[in-house]
Enzyme design. Structure first.
Site, mmCIF file in Angstrom:
data_model
loop_
_atom_site.group_PDB
_atom_site.id
_atom_site.type_symbol
_atom_site.label_atom_id
_atom_site.label_comp_id
_atom_site.label_asym_id
_atom_site.label_seq_id
_atom_site.Cartn_x
_atom_site.Cartn_y
_atom_site.Cartn_z
ATOM 1 N N CYS A 1 3.922 4.094 -9.540
ATOM 2 C CA CYS A 1 2.823 3.419 -8.840
ATOM 3 C C CYS A 1 3.092 3.679 -7.380
ATOM 4 O O CYS A 1 4.040 3.116 -6.822
ATOM 5 C CB CYS A 1 2.776 1.916 -9.136
ATOM 6 S SG CYS A 1 1.571 1.059 -8.092
ATOM 7 N N CYS B 1 2.293 0.206 -5.114
ATOM 8 C CA CYS B 1 3.103 -1.014 -5.254
ATOM 9 C C CYS B 1 3.955 -0.906 -6.507
ATOM 10 O O CYS B 1 4.979 -0.214 -6.491
ATOM 11 C CB CYS B 1 2.245 -2.270 -5.221
ATOM 12 S SG CYS B 1 0.780 -2.248 -6.261
ATOM 13 N N SER B 2 3.561 -1.554 -7.600
ATOM 14 C CA SER B 2 4.398 -1.471 -8.793
ATOM 15 C C SER B 2 3.588 -1.786 -10.035
ATOM 16 O O SER B 2 4.057 -2.488 -10.916
ATOM 17 C CB SER B 2 5.569 -2.449 -8.685
ATOM 18 O OG SER B 2 5.057 -3.756 -8.685
ATOM 19 N N CYS B 3 2.384 -1.269 -10.117
ATOM 20 C CA CYS B 3 1.559 -1.494 -11.301
ATOM 21 C C CYS B 3 2.275 -0.903 -12.514
ATOM 22 O O CYS B 3 2.847 0.192 -12.429
ATOM 23 C CB CYS B 3 0.181 -0.859 -11.111
ATOM 24 S SG CYS B 3 -0.715 -1.590 -9.717
#
Lengths: 204, 110
Positions: A107, A110-112
């Site tokens: 991602c 961010c951190s999907c």
């Protein structure tokens, strides 16, 4: 401040105090419920994790029809077959590794991450070096994981977003013919389902 | 980055506050205070901010970004204001300092 001879409690770190302030104010305003928060934390600490995804992969390895169904609509198929559903489980796309293609997920913003099948992401997945470098140099980053992808194999990098999240179906290891799904699922690691490693070998 | 760093099996949360702030954001979004798309935009913004202020952003500060994003969102939505937050934070800090060790820390009713 502490008095002589008496031990008072040292306040926690600045972020911990900010979270306490935030939480207590939101509870007072009736916007959150402490019990609901506890249930949610327990879910992600103990209940949802990469073992869910490993079961999905193992099933896909043994059941061609199931594999087609997750390639068509992964979220619907895992909900129907395993009951895995919920937050960050909408619009999961399964991408299958083959002898010609290796898939890997990041991602960049961010951190999907597909929580329903993998739980919460590891620290390195959230780190700037991984997020920035995987797109530029996937072969190099994978090599740092000890994963060497031959030149003739294509690497596809998938960028997860708040709308689409990816689950890598690693290649089934050789020498696992006739294995039960449960035994197969033990070969499927979190990292293999992100695509930074292969599934474990049959002899492991 | 080296292989070893990737290999570490870490707990889901390093400290309790990280779990709390994670749960707060998820719950508030579920209850409709903001969409998850707004959330990812907010946290991406905080990550970029942190990098600009020279955070190497190795993943270990992730829940600090999460907290910054949540504070900013609840202020933007008008649910809380910064003065309330500052005051409440100070109240908790004092509550710790005034509570003997071994006793549960509680806010004094004012």
């Amino acid at each position: 401040m502490p008095h002589d001879g008496e031990e008072f409690t040292e306040p926690p770190s600045d972020p911990a105090l900010r979270v306490k302030a935030l939480e207590s104010l939101l509870v007072e305003k009736g916007l959150v419920d402490l019990e609901a928060l506890d249930v949610l934390i327990d879910t992600y600490e103990h209940k949802v994790g990469p073992r869910n995804g490993a079961r999905v992969v193992a099933r896909a390895w043994v059941d061609q029809e199931f594999k087609l169904s997750i390639q068509k609509d992964c979220s619907a198929a895992v909900k129907k077959v395993f009951g895995f559903q919920g937050r960050q489980g909408e619009h999961i796309v399964a991408v299958e590794n083959t002898s010609k293609i290796h898939n890997v997920v990041v991602c960049t913003l961010c951190s999907c991450y597909p929580w329903t099948v993998l739980g919460l992401p590891p620290v390195w997945y959230k780190s700037a070096p991984y997020r920035a470098r995987l797109v530029q140099d996937p072969r190099g980053v994978l090599a740092e994981f000890g994963t060497c992808i031959p030149e003739e194999k294509d690497i596809r990098v998938w960028d997860s977003t708040s709308e689409v999240r990816y689950l890598v179906i690693p290649e089934r290891p050789i020498g696992t013919e006739g294995w039960t799904e449960e035994k197969l699922s033990m070969l499927v690691t979190r990292n293999a389902m992100i695509g930074v490693e292969f599934a474990k070998e049959a002899s492991s | 980055m080296n292989k070893k760093a990737y290999d570490l099996e870490e707990p889901v949360f390093d400290e309790p506050w990280q779990a709390q702030v994670f749960a707060l954001a998820v719950k508030l979004s579920e209850d409709g205070l903001f969409t998850w798309k707004q959330w990812t935009a907010a946290i991406s913004y905080e990550i970029q901010n942190a990098q600009i202020s020279s955070d190497p952003d190795l993943g270990d500060t992730y829940y600090e970004h999460w907290l910054n994003a949540l504070e900013r969102l609840v202020y933007a939505k008008g649910v809380l204001n910064i003065d309330e937050m500052t005051e409440r934070k100070e109240a908790w800090r004092k509550a710790y300092l005034q509570t003997p060790h071994g006793i549960a820390v509680q806010l004094k009713k004012t």
